[in-house]
Design a protein around this motif. Structure first.
Motif, short mmCIF file in Angstrom:
data_model
loop_
_atom_site.label_atom_id
_atom_site.label_comp_id
_atom_site.label_asym_id
_atom_site.label_seq_id
_atom_site.Cartn_x
_atom_site.Cartn_y
_atom_site.Cartn_z
N ASP A 98 -161.82 -23.48 -5.82
CA ASP A 98 -162.25 -23.11 -4.47
C ASP A 98 -163.04 -24.24 -3.82
O ASP A 98 -162.90 -24.49 -2.62
CB ASP A 98 -163.10 -21.84 -4.51
CG ASP A 98 -162.30 -20.59 -4.84
OD1 ASP A 98 -161.06 -20.64 -4.68
OD2 ASP A 98 -162.90 -19.59 -5.28
N ASN A 99 -163.85 -24.92 -4.61
CA ASN A 99 -164.60 -26.04 -4.08
C ASN A 99 -163.69 -27.20 -3.70
O ASN A 99 -163.98 -27.94 -2.76
CB ASN A 99 -165.67 -26.50 -5.08
CG ASN A 99 -166.96 -25.70 -4.98
OD1 ASN A 99 -167.74 -25.90 -4.06
ND2 ASN A 99 -167.17 -24.78 -5.91
N SER A 100 -162.58 -27.36 -4.40
CA SER A 100 -161.60 -28.37 -4.02
C SER A 100 -160.97 -28.03 -2.67
O SER A 100 -160.74 -28.91 -1.83
CB SER A 100 -160.51 -28.49 -5.08
OG SER A 100 -161.01 -29.03 -6.28
N TYR A 124 -154.68 -29.78 -8.50
CA TYR A 124 -155.52 -30.90 -8.07
C TYR A 124 -156.85 -30.89 -8.80
O TYR A 124 -157.33 -31.93 -9.26
CB TYR A 124 -155.74 -30.85 -6.56
CG TYR A 124 -156.62 -31.97 -6.06
CD1 TYR A 124 -156.17 -33.28 -6.07
CD2 TYR A 124 -157.92 -31.73 -5.61
CE1 TYR A 124 -156.98 -34.32 -5.65
CE2 TYR A 124 -158.73 -32.76 -5.18
CZ TYR A 124 -158.26 -34.05 -5.20
OH TYR A 124 -159.06 -35.08 -4.80
N THR A 125 -157.44 -29.71 -8.94
CA THR A 125 -158.73 -29.61 -9.63
C THR A 125 -158.60 -30.05 -11.08
O THR A 125 -159.48 -30.74 -11.61
CB THR A 125 -159.25 -28.17 -9.55
OG1 THR A 125 -159.35 -27.77 -8.18
CG2 THR A 125 -160.62 -28.05 -10.21
N GLY A 126 -157.50 -29.69 -11.72
CA GLY A 126 -157.26 -30.14 -13.09
C GLY A 126 -157.16 -31.65 -13.17
O GLY A 126 -157.64 -32.27 -14.15
N GLU A 127 -156.55 -32.27 -12.17
CA GLU A 127 -156.46 -33.74 -12.14
C GLU A 127 -157.84 -34.37 -12.02
O GLU A 127 -158.13 -35.38 -12.66
CB GLU A 127 -155.57 -34.18 -10.98
CG GLU A 127 -154.11 -33.79 -11.14
CD GLU A 127 -153.29 -34.07 -9.89
OE1 GLU A 127 -153.90 -34.48 -8.87
OE2 GLU A 127 -152.07 -33.87 -9.93
N VAL A 128 -158.70 -33.77 -11.20
CA VAL A 128 -160.07 -34.28 -11.04
C VAL A 128 -160.82 -34.16 -12.36
O VAL A 128 -161.50 -35.11 -12.81
CB VAL A 128 -160.81 -33.53 -9.92
CG1 VAL A 128 -162.28 -33.94 -9.88
CG2 VAL A 128 -160.16 -33.79 -8.57
N ILE A 129 -160.72 -33.00 -13.00
CA ILE A 129 -161.42 -32.76 -14.26
C ILE A 129 -160.99 -33.78 -15.31
O ILE A 129 -161.81 -34.35 -16.03
CB ILE A 129 -161.17 -31.32 -14.75
CG1 ILE A 129 -161.87 -30.31 -13.83
CG2 ILE A 129 -161.63 -31.15 -16.19
CD1 ILE A 129 -161.51 -28.87 -14.11
N PRO A 139 -160.23 -25.27 -14.09
CA PRO A 139 -160.37 -25.08 -12.64
C PRO A 139 -161.00 -23.76 -12.24
O PRO A 139 -161.55 -23.64 -11.14
CB PRO A 139 -158.92 -25.18 -12.13
CG PRO A 139 -158.22 -26.00 -13.17
CD PRO A 139 -158.83 -25.61 -14.47
N GLY A 140 -160.94 -22.75 -13.13
CA GLY A 140 -161.50 -21.45 -12.80
C GLY A 140 -162.98 -21.33 -13.07
O GLY A 140 -163.60 -20.31 -12.73
N ALA A 141 -163.59 -22.36 -13.67
CA ALA A 141 -165.03 -22.33 -13.92
C ALA A 141 -165.79 -22.42 -12.61
O ALA A 141 -165.35 -23.08 -11.67
CB ALA A 141 -165.43 -23.49 -14.84
N THR A 142 -166.93 -21.76 -12.53
CA THR A 142 -167.72 -21.86 -11.32
C THR A 142 -168.48 -23.18 -11.30
O THR A 142 -168.85 -23.72 -12.35
CB THR A 142 -168.73 -20.71 -11.21
OG1 THR A 142 -169.63 -20.76 -12.31
CG2 THR A 142 -168.01 -19.36 -11.18
N MET A 156 -167.64 -36.28 -6.98
CA MET A 156 -167.16 -37.63 -6.71
C MET A 156 -165.66 -37.72 -6.90
O MET A 156 -164.94 -38.30 -6.07
CB MET A 156 -167.88 -38.63 -7.63
CG MET A 156 -169.34 -38.88 -7.29
SD MET A 156 -169.59 -39.66 -5.68
CE MET A 156 -168.62 -41.16 -5.88
N GLY A 157 -165.16 -37.15 -7.99
CA GLY A 157 -163.72 -37.19 -8.24
C GLY A 157 -162.92 -36.45 -7.19
O GLY A 157 -161.84 -36.90 -6.77
N ARG A 158 -163.43 -35.30 -6.77
CA ARG A 158 -162.75 -34.51 -5.73
C ARG A 158 -162.53 -35.31 -4.46
O ARG A 158 -161.47 -35.21 -3.82
CB ARG A 158 -163.60 -33.27 -5.42
CG ARG A 158 -163.05 -32.37 -4.33
CD ARG A 158 -164.07 -31.30 -3.94
NE ARG A 158 -165.26 -31.88 -3.33
CZ ARG A 158 -166.34 -31.16 -2.99
NH1 ARG A 158 -166.38 -29.86 -3.24
NH2 ARG A 158 -167.38 -31.75 -2.41
N GLU A 159 -163.50 -36.14 -4.09
CA GLU A 159 -163.37 -36.94 -2.87
C GLU A 159 -162.55 -38.22 -3.11
O GLU A 159 -161.69 -38.57 -2.31
CB GLU A 159 -164.75 -37.30 -2.33
CG GLU A 159 -165.64 -36.09 -2.04
CD GLU A 159 -164.99 -35.09 -1.10
OE1 GLU A 159 -164.49 -35.49 -0.04
OE2 GLU A 159 -164.99 -33.89 -1.45
#
Length: 239
Positions: A98-100, A124-129, A139-142, A156-159
């Motif tokens: 959700d933050n992504s 996408y979130t998995g790629e950032v992680i 990706p489901g972690a808060t 930082m990775g998300r951006e």
């Protein structure tokens, strides 16, 4: 490019900006140094679109964007990382996916016809992680379940993985360990090497001397902040 940017203080305890001007070329890392309270937060809010300024005072690729909102600036290639992680850069009760979506929905194709593509957000979130070695349960972690350092790596990775043409970041390695800081620094350098213009606002002078092609200092003059710059010889030399 920023030209003659002036803004009143946002609060009684805020700092006004007075005729701030600088330009950042594609592929350049522009560092802004200064102790806390000299207008760094106000400058970031003006650059990322959270606070409106005169249209002509801020340009992206020659286009005046000073009156545009944050989402419109993102569509034109600007991504930003504010100093405050919790509640500003990320929502603690939201999942990482959700933050992504909050910042990457348009640039990373996470929304179609107004509907969120949950699968695209998770991917996408998995790629950032993975790329930034974020210690999370997926990706489901808060966001609130992550340590401060891991949340900073995620933000930082998300951006950075959105491959912005302009990245503005405040305190990029605040609260992370030495290994994570080195990884974030390398990611910033690599982003600039692809042609992105990067503005780094930091209180850590060593960090700025390590990263910056050009270094400026923001300081309070009376009730207003001004910015003056000097050229660095290289990313690893003193100015």
């Amino acid at each position: 490019m920023v030209s003659g940017l002036s803004l009143p203080a946002l609060s009684h305890f805020g700092t006004a900006l007075d005729s701030i001007s600088f330009s950042v070329r594609a592929g350049e890392i522009f560092g802004i140094a200064g102790v806390a309270g000299n207008g760094q937060n106000e400058l970031l809010l003006a650059l990322d679109g959270e606070v409106a300024a005169a249209a002509e005072t801020i340009r992206i690729g020659g286009e005046p964007v000073g009156q545009m909102r944050a989402n419109d600036r993102r569509k034109r290639g600007l991504c930003a990382v504010p100093e405050e992680r919790n509640g500003h850069a990320a929502v603690g009760d939201f999942t990482l996916s959700d933050n992504s979506v909050l910042t990457g929905r348009n640039r990373m194709g996470m929304v179609t016809a107004g509907l969120i593509r949950a699968g695209a957000a998770r991917t996408y979130t998995g790629e950032v992680i993975a790329a930034f070695a974020v210690k999370a349960l997926g990706p489901g972690a808060t966001a609130g379940s992550l340590s401060g350092g891991n949340l900073q790596k995620f933000i930082m990775g998300r951006e950075i993985l959105q491959k912005p043409s302009v990245l503005v970041v405040s305190q990029p390695t605040w609260g992370v360990d030495a290994g994570a800081a080195a990884a974030i620094h390398q990611a910033i350098v690599d982003l600039a090497a692809t042609g992105s213009a990067v503005v780094v606002i930091s209180q850590d002078l060593d960090e700025l001397l390590t990263l910056s092609d050009t270094l400026a200092v923001i300081n309070t003059a009376g009730s207003a902040s001004r910015c003056g710059s000097g050229k660095c010889r290289s990313r690893r030399s003193a100015c």
